[in-house]
Design a protein around this motif. Sequence first.
Motif, short mmCIF file in Angstrom:
data_model
loop_
_atom_site.label_atom_id
_atom_site.label_comp_id
_atom_site.label_asym_id
_atom_site.label_seq_id
_atom_site.Cartn_x
_atom_site.Cartn_y
_atom_site.Cartn_z
N PHE A 59 45.21 25.31 -2.44
CA PHE A 59 44.88 25.50 -1.02
C PHE A 59 45.11 26.96 -0.67
O PHE A 59 46.03 27.59 -1.20
CB PHE A 59 45.76 24.61 -0.13
N ILE A 60 44.27 27.46 0.24
CA ILE A 60 44.37 28.85 0.66
C ILE A 60 45.08 28.92 2.01
O ILE A 60 44.75 28.16 2.92
CB ILE A 60 42.96 29.48 0.84
N MET A 61 46.03 29.84 2.14
CA MET A 61 46.61 30.07 3.46
C MET A 61 46.64 31.56 3.77
O MET A 61 46.53 32.40 2.86
CB MET A 61 48.03 29.49 3.57
N GLY A 64 49.92 31.48 8.02
CA GLY A 64 50.55 30.20 8.37
C GLY A 64 50.77 30.01 9.86
O GLY A 64 51.68 29.28 10.26
N SER A 65 49.91 30.62 10.70
CA SER A 65 50.15 30.53 12.14
C SER A 65 49.31 29.47 12.84
O SER A 65 49.35 29.35 14.06
CB SER A 65 49.95 31.90 12.81
N ASN A 66 48.54 28.72 12.04
CA ASN A 66 47.78 27.64 12.67
C ASN A 66 47.87 26.36 11.85
O ASN A 66 46.98 25.52 11.90
CB ASN A 66 46.30 28.05 12.82
N ALA A 136 38.86 32.81 15.54
CA ALA A 136 39.95 32.95 16.52
C ALA A 136 39.47 33.77 17.71
O ALA A 136 38.59 34.65 17.57
CB ALA A 136 41.15 33.63 15.86
N GLY A 137 40.04 33.49 18.85
CA GLY A 137 39.65 34.22 20.04
C GLY A 137 40.69 34.12 21.12
O GLY A 137 41.58 33.27 21.08
N ALA A 138 40.57 35.02 22.10
CA ALA A 138 41.49 35.02 23.23
C ALA A 138 40.92 35.91 24.33
O ALA A 138 40.20 36.88 24.03
CB ALA A 138 42.86 35.56 22.80
#
Length: 299
Positions: A59-61, A64-66, A136-138
């Motif tokens: 598995f690729i990470m 680790g923030s989501n 990702a967005g904000a």
Amino acid sequence: MVLNALNELYNKCVLIDEPMSKHTSFRIGGPVKILVEPTNVDQLIKTLEICKRFNQTYFIMGNGSNILVEDAGIDALVIKIAESFSRVHIENEIVVAESGVLLSKLSKLVMRESLAGFEFASGIPGTLGGAIFMNAGAYGGEMKDVVKWVEVLTEEGEILKIENGALQFDYRTSVVREKGWIVLRAGLVFEKGDYEIIKEITNELTKKRVSKQPLDLPSAGSTFKRPTGYFAGQLIEDAGLRGLRHGDAQVSEKHSGFIVNLGKATCQEVMDLIEVVQKVVQDTFGIILEREVRIFGKE
Ligand SMILES: Cc1cc2nc3c(=O)[nH]c(=O)nc-3n(C[C@H](O)[C@H](O)[C@H](O)COP(=O)(O)OP(=O)(O)OC[C@H]3O[C@@H](n4cnc5c(N)ncnc54)[C@H](O)[C@@H]3O)c2cc1C
């Protein structure tokens, strides 16, 4: 044996039975059988070749923030593409960056060149690869607005360059997620701007984040996706769930859209709390809250 091959490739820098709680922003997760952090594309390709040869699941990470990792851990290899894979080259308005660079660091480099348009990303605590995977967005900005192309590695070991139009960016998803590709590098385009204005916008967004989000406690950011026409946090609050606690997992007192870890929360506690929140919001408003946080190694 897979471990011998990896030890040779990584000069023994291979982590065994590594607690994933050390690698997730939630500070939750049992041990992973093996964890490696490649430093270049060649090493990554060779890692995939070893996986193929020994039939090893991987598995690729990123940062680790989501992700949430189960308490039992992961009986597989985790390939962490993070800061050791983060070279950046900036020429005029084009930024070419490896996928492990943190958005916070990249946004600083972009700002230093007086390039505008990446202010939205400065407070998102992930890598470029994770951000492209998730789109990702904000604060009105999204990765799809700034990415020109992405170089990916397929499971078969082929390197492809995908232009923005073919990346199928949508709300918190992209074709990378659909295909299970690994993001290697990306080309981002910005416009020349005024350094002072870029800095001011970035500082404003940071202030907003600090005042609204529980950044003092471990979490994985917004637990749920934004349902069309609503805000998940508002629905959760209106359903009376602010501060609801299960073990050490809690619906944040500061922002109901976040579930936080008060200290020793387990993955199970977080999952149970997510279920309760989903059920109460659906019973109260008839709205289904979809989880944004991914159960790593499972989906
Ligand atoms: C306090 C806080 C605030 C947050 N605020 C925001 C926000 O404003 N907006 C927002 O969109 N998100 C936000 N997040 C969530 C998170 O930061 C983003 O989703 C981020 O893009 C995840 O990047 P990562 O590197 O940590 O990915 P990880 O969590 O490590 O992984 C997420 C997914 O991406 C995949 N992945 C990671 N790297 C790669 C790669 N190189 N190639 C292919 N797949 C890859 C993984 O397999 C996994 O499925 C927040 C999180 C926290 C903790």
